[in-house]
Scaffold this active site. Structure first.
Site, PDB file in Angstrom:
ATOM      1  CG  HIS A   1      47.399  29.378   4.412  1.00 10.57           C
ATOM      2  ND1 HIS A   1      46.712  28.586   5.310  1.00 10.57           N
ATOM      3  CD2 HIS A   1      47.163  30.664   4.793  1.00 10.57           C
ATOM      4  CE1 HIS A   1      46.107  29.353   6.192  1.00 10.57           C
ATOM      5  NE2 HIS A   1      46.334  30.612   5.895  1.00 10.57           N
TER       6      HIS A   1
ATOM      7  CE1 TYR B   1      45.398  20.059   5.952  1.00  5.65           C
ATOM      8  CE2 TYR B   1      43.966  18.134   5.883  1.00  5.65           C
ATOM      9  CZ  TYR B   1      44.311  19.380   5.413  1.00  5.65           C
ATOM     10  OH  TYR B   1      43.583  19.948   4.400  1.00  5.65           O
TER      11      TYR B   1
ATOM     12  N   PRO C   1      36.617  14.559   2.398  1.00  5.18           N
ATOM     13  CG  PRO C   1      35.783  15.526   4.355  1.00  5.18           C
ATOM     14  CD  PRO C   1      35.664  14.314   3.490  1.00  5.18           C
TER      15      PRO C   1
ATOM     16  CE  LYS D   1      43.763  17.993  -4.214  1.00  8.72           C
ATOM     17  NZ  LYS D   1      44.341  19.264  -4.492  1.00  8.72           N
TER      18      LYS D   1
ATOM     19  CE1 TYR E   1      45.843  22.029   0.812  1.00  7.05           C
ATOM     20  CE2 TYR E   1      45.845  19.962   2.034  1.00  7.05           C
ATOM     21  CZ  TYR E   1      45.415  21.274   1.880  1.00  7.05           C
ATOM     22  OH  TYR E   1      44.542  21.813   2.782  1.00  7.05           O
TER      23      TYR E   1
HETATM   24  P1  FAD Z   1      26.903  21.489  -5.116  1.00  2.00           P
HETATM   25  O1  FAD Z   1      27.615  22.570  -4.397  1.00  2.00           O
HETATM   26  O2  FAD Z   1      26.328  20.379  -4.316  1.00  2.00           O
HETATM   27  O3  FAD Z   1      25.763  22.173  -5.964  1.00  2.00           O
HETATM   28  C1  FAD Z   1      24.732  21.445  -6.592  1.00  2.00           C
HETATM   29  C2  FAD Z   1      23.497  22.286  -6.644  1.00  2.00           C
HETATM   30  O4  FAD Z   1      22.490  21.593  -7.340  1.00  2.00           O
HETATM   31  C3  FAD Z   1      22.946  22.598  -5.272  1.00  2.00           C
HETATM   32  O5  FAD Z   1      22.763  23.984  -5.105  1.00  2.00           O
HETATM   33  C4  FAD Z   1      21.651  21.826  -5.221  1.00  2.00           C
HETATM   34  O6  FAD Z   1      20.680  22.452  -4.391  1.00  2.00           O
HETATM   35  C5  FAD Z   1      21.256  21.810  -6.697  1.00  2.00           C
HETATM   36  N1  FAD Z   1      20.315  20.761  -7.042  1.00  2.00           N
HETATM   37  C6  FAD Z   1      20.229  19.513  -6.520  1.00  2.00           C
HETATM   38  N2  FAD Z   1      19.180  18.870  -7.045  1.00  2.00           N
HETATM   39  C7  FAD Z   1      18.589  19.701  -7.927  1.00  2.00           C
HETATM   40  C8  FAD Z   1      17.455  19.609  -8.769  1.00  2.00           C
HETATM   41  N3  FAD Z   1      16.687  18.526  -8.763  1.00  2.00           N
HETATM   42  N4  FAD Z   1      17.119  20.665  -9.534  1.00  2.00           N
HETATM   43  C9  FAD Z   1      17.875  21.811  -9.503  1.00  2.00           C
HETATM   44  N5  FAD Z   1      18.964  21.950  -8.710  1.00  2.00           N
HETATM   45  C10 FAD Z   1      19.311  20.923  -7.924  1.00  2.00           C
HETATM   46  N6  FAD Z   1      34.961  20.174  -0.422  1.00  2.00           N
HETATM   47  C11 FAD Z   1      36.178  20.581  -0.160  1.00  2.00           C
HETATM   48  O7  FAD Z   1      36.981  20.696  -1.087  1.00  2.00           O
HETATM   49  N7  FAD Z   1      36.538  20.909   1.147  1.00  2.00           N
HETATM   50  C12 FAD Z   1      35.625  20.875   2.159  1.00  2.00           C
HETATM   51  O8  FAD Z   1      35.931  21.204   3.281  1.00  2.00           O
HETATM   52  C13 FAD Z   1      34.340  20.464   1.913  1.00  2.00           C
HETATM   53  N8  FAD Z   1      33.411  20.450   2.900  1.00  2.00           N
HETATM   54  C14 FAD Z   1      32.156  20.066   2.588  1.00  2.00           C
HETATM   55  C15 FAD Z   1      31.188  20.066   3.581  1.00  2.00           C
HETATM   56  C16 FAD Z   1      29.878  19.666   3.288  1.00  2.00           C
HETATM   57  C17 FAD Z   1      28.855  19.660   4.380  1.00  2.00           C
HETATM   58  C18 FAD Z   1      29.566  19.254   1.975  1.00  2.00           C
HETATM   59  C19 FAD Z   1      28.174  18.781   1.645  1.00  2.00           C
HETATM   60  C20 FAD Z   1      30.525  19.277   0.983  1.00  2.00           C
HETATM   61  C21 FAD Z   1      31.817  19.678   1.278  1.00  2.00           C
HETATM   62  N9  FAD Z   1      32.812  19.732   0.307  1.00  2.00           N
HETATM   63  C22 FAD Z   1      34.040  20.114   0.580  1.00  2.00           C
HETATM   64  C23 FAD Z   1      32.542  19.405  -1.059  1.00  2.00           C
HETATM   65  C24 FAD Z   1      32.281  20.656  -1.872  1.00  2.00           C
HETATM   66  O9  FAD Z   1      31.477  21.541  -1.149  1.00  2.00           O
HETATM   67  C25 FAD Z   1      31.626  20.182  -3.141  1.00  2.00           C
HETATM   68  O10 FAD Z   1      32.534  19.345  -3.823  1.00  2.00           O
HETATM   69  C26 FAD Z   1      31.190  21.345  -4.040  1.00  2.00           C
HETATM   70  O11 FAD Z   1      30.118  22.030  -3.449  1.00  2.00           O
HETATM   71  C27 FAD Z   1      30.795  20.806  -5.397  1.00  2.00           C
HETATM   72  O12 FAD Z   1      30.141  21.802  -6.120  1.00  2.00           O
HETATM   73  P2  FAD Z   1      28.973  21.448  -7.104  1.00  2.00           P
HETATM   74  O13 FAD Z   1      28.533  22.740  -7.674  1.00  2.00           O
HETATM   75  O14 FAD Z   1      29.401  20.346  -7.994  1.00  2.00           O
HETATM   76  O15 FAD Z   1      27.828  20.800  -6.209  1.00  2.00           O
HETATM   77  C1  DHB Z   2      38.826  22.617   5.004  1.00  2.00           C
HETATM   78  C2  DHB Z   2      38.252  21.449   4.645  1.00  2.00           C
HETATM   79  C3  DHB Z   2      39.036  20.385   4.251  1.00  2.00           C
HETATM   80  O1  DHB Z   2      38.482  19.241   3.860  1.00  2.00           O
HETATM   81  C4  DHB Z   2      40.389  20.486   4.240  1.00  2.00           C
HETATM   82  O2  DHB Z   2      41.133  19.418   3.882  1.00  2.00           O
HETATM   83  C5  DHB Z   2      40.973  21.666   4.586  1.00  2.00           C
HETATM   84  C6  DHB Z   2      40.173  22.746   4.980  1.00  2.00           C
HETATM   85  C7  DHB Z   2      37.975  23.754   5.424  1.00  2.00           C
HETATM   86  O3  DHB Z   2      36.745  23.604   5.441  1.00  2.00           O
HETATM   87  O4  DHB Z   2      38.503  24.803   5.768  1.00  2.00           O
END
Ligand code: FAD
Ligand code: DHB
Length: 391
Positions: free
Chosen positions: A72, A201, A294, A298, A384
């Site tokens: 995009h 947005y 969100p 980021k 962004y």
């Molecule tokens: P995570 O993906 O949370 O991974 C951490 C892992 O550690 C998990 O698999 C968990 O099960 C594991 N864990 C936890 N505790 C333990 C333990 N005790 N022992 C072993 N393993 C463990 N970000 C965006 O940029 N845009 C979005 O639209 C967006 N939407 C989101 C929607 C939801 C519902 C959520 C929850 C988050 C969203 N985020 C979004 C944020 C983004 O998904 C996270 O920033 C990203 O997943 C971070 O990655 P991570 O690997 O640091 O953490």
């Molecule tokens: C999506 C999530 C966001 O937080 C955003 O700013 C843009 C896109 C998504 O899940 O597609």
């Protein structure tokens, strides 16, 4: 078990770190509390910044993005009766990619399996030990109920906001900052072609709305709802009606096409940072050290940027016994973390209805400036589309 780096968490931060370490010739074992299928199915982020895509491509993980992602040039920003396109490519020279976290997670799992890297799923009672020494360890109970220990040169806490790594940092010297917001997002995944070519947005007096997507046939949409919203109060028709109103169905002939909702959930908002991101031989990366609201997408990109710094730092530490990059990791990573915290807070504050009519007028004034001024639009575009890793 013995390895170079014990990684806690098989989300994007943990699996990408394991991949980047392998490229440096460093071994790791990943320990994950959930089942493989559960981690694979989580529906989360959808947008990759330019620097995330460059990094993934540079380590052989760009195939899925090139085959199934959508590049995009920018986003639409709108409020009632006005829609403006912000063109990141002409303003900042960078684009973004629509590529779901589920797809990236699948690519990371496939690459790890192909290379024979070890991920231990369904671990319980994960605990961290001897972080002040140069031989820390991680203990857990495996899926068969057997106690296990991994000895390593360092531990990477990639276990998200609820994992044990954040809490394993001693209180002394630890600082945390947080902000709660009085609203959440109700997110849906719908089996219908997106009604837009790029993300919309939308500021609206009823609350913010976002039209995103995952593919040519799957749309992802969000609505601002009050904190504590019960999803049961939002039947599908109510969701589509609110989206149509807030996204401007009928405005200048634009139409929102509804479709079957495959998944819906409520996502609470929070800003959080913990510093430092390192104590002794424990290094935090991704959501374990910070969360952002969100708006602006980021969270996933920050996790990728953290491990892009952490992997070479750990490689130098383990392979060359050189701690310079490891010592600099926390301060370097936190610079980008705070930049992203600011941008996420700014986008959130500009677009979400607080209930205060003065705030609403300030938001509209800001939206008019961001969309009318090249300087305003370029600031949004630069942030962004993502600053270079190491910024
Ligand atoms: P995570 O993906 O949370 O991974 C951490 C892992 O550690 C998990 O698999 C968990 O099960 C594991 N864990 C936890 N505790 C333990 C333990 N005790 N022992 C072993 N393993 C463990 N970000 C965006 O940029 N845009 C979005 O639209 C967006 N939407 C989101 C929607 C939801 C519902 C959520 C929850 C988050 C969203 N985020 C979004 C944020 C983004 O998904 C996270 O920033 C990203 O997943 C971070 O990655 P991570 O690997 O640091 O953490
Ligand atoms: C999506 C999530 C966001 O937080 C955003 O700013 C843009 C896109 C998504 O899940 O597609």
């Amino acid at each position: 078990m013995r390895t170079d780096i014990a990684i806690i968490g098989a989300g994007p931060a943990g699996l990408l770190l394991s991949h980047l370490l392998a490229a440096e010739g460093i071994e790791s074992i990943v320990v994950e509390s959930r089942a493989r299928e559960y981690v694979a199915a989580r529906i989360r982020a959808g947008i990759l910044e330019d620097s995330s895509v460059r990094l993934l491509r540079s380590v052989g993980l760009g195939g899925g993005i090139d085959a199934r992602g959508f590049e995009h040039r920018g986003i639409y920003l709108q409020w009632p009766w006005e829609r403006h396109h912000i063109d990141f490519v002409s303003l900042a020279g960078r684009s973004v990619w629509v590529y779901g976290q589920t797809q990236l997670q699948a690519d990371l799992v496939a690459a790890g399996e192909a290379a024979g890297r070890q991920v231990i799923y369904e671990a319980s009672g994960t605990a961290l030990h001897d972080l002040d020494s140069d031989h820390p360890s991680v203990t857990f109970t495996d899926a068969a109920g057997l106690p296990q220990r991994i000895e390593a040169a360092a531990v990477a806490g990639c276990d998200g906001k609820f994992g044990p790594s954040r809490a394993a940092m001693p209180d002394e010297g630890r600082e945390t900052w947080e902000r709660d917001y009085p609203y959440s997002w109700l997110g849906i995944l719908a089996d219908v072609a997106p009604s837009t070519d790029e993300l919309i947005y939308a500021w609206h007096p009823d609350g913010f709305a976002l039209h995103s997507m995952r593919s040519a046939t799957v749309s992802r949409l969000y609505l601002q709802v009050p904190s504590g919203t019960d999803i049961a109060d939002w039947p599908d028709d109510r969701i589509w009606d609110a989206l149509a109103t807030r996204l401007g169905h009928g405005q200048d002939g634009w139409q929102l096409t509804p479709g079957p909702i495959a998944e819906k959930s409520v996502l609470p908002f929070r800003s959080f940072v913990q510093s430092p991101m390192r104590h002794g031989r424990l290094f935090l990366a991704g959501d374990s050290a910070h969360t952002v609201p969100p708006t602006g997408a980021k969270g996933l990109n920050l996790a990728i940027a953290d491990v892009a710094l952490l992997a070479p730092a750990l490689a130098r530490l383990v392979r060359d016994k050189d701690s310079a990059l490891a010592d600099a990791y926390s301060a370097t990573a936190l610079r980008r973390v705070w930049r992203s915290e600011y941008f996420s807070w700014w986008m959130t504050s500009m677009l979400h209805i607080s209930g205060d009519p003065f705030d609403a007028q300030l938001q509209l004034a800001q939206l008019r400036w961001v969309t009318a001024s090249t300087a305003g639009a370029a600031g949004l575009a630069e942030n962004y589309a993502g600053l270079p890793i190491g910024f």
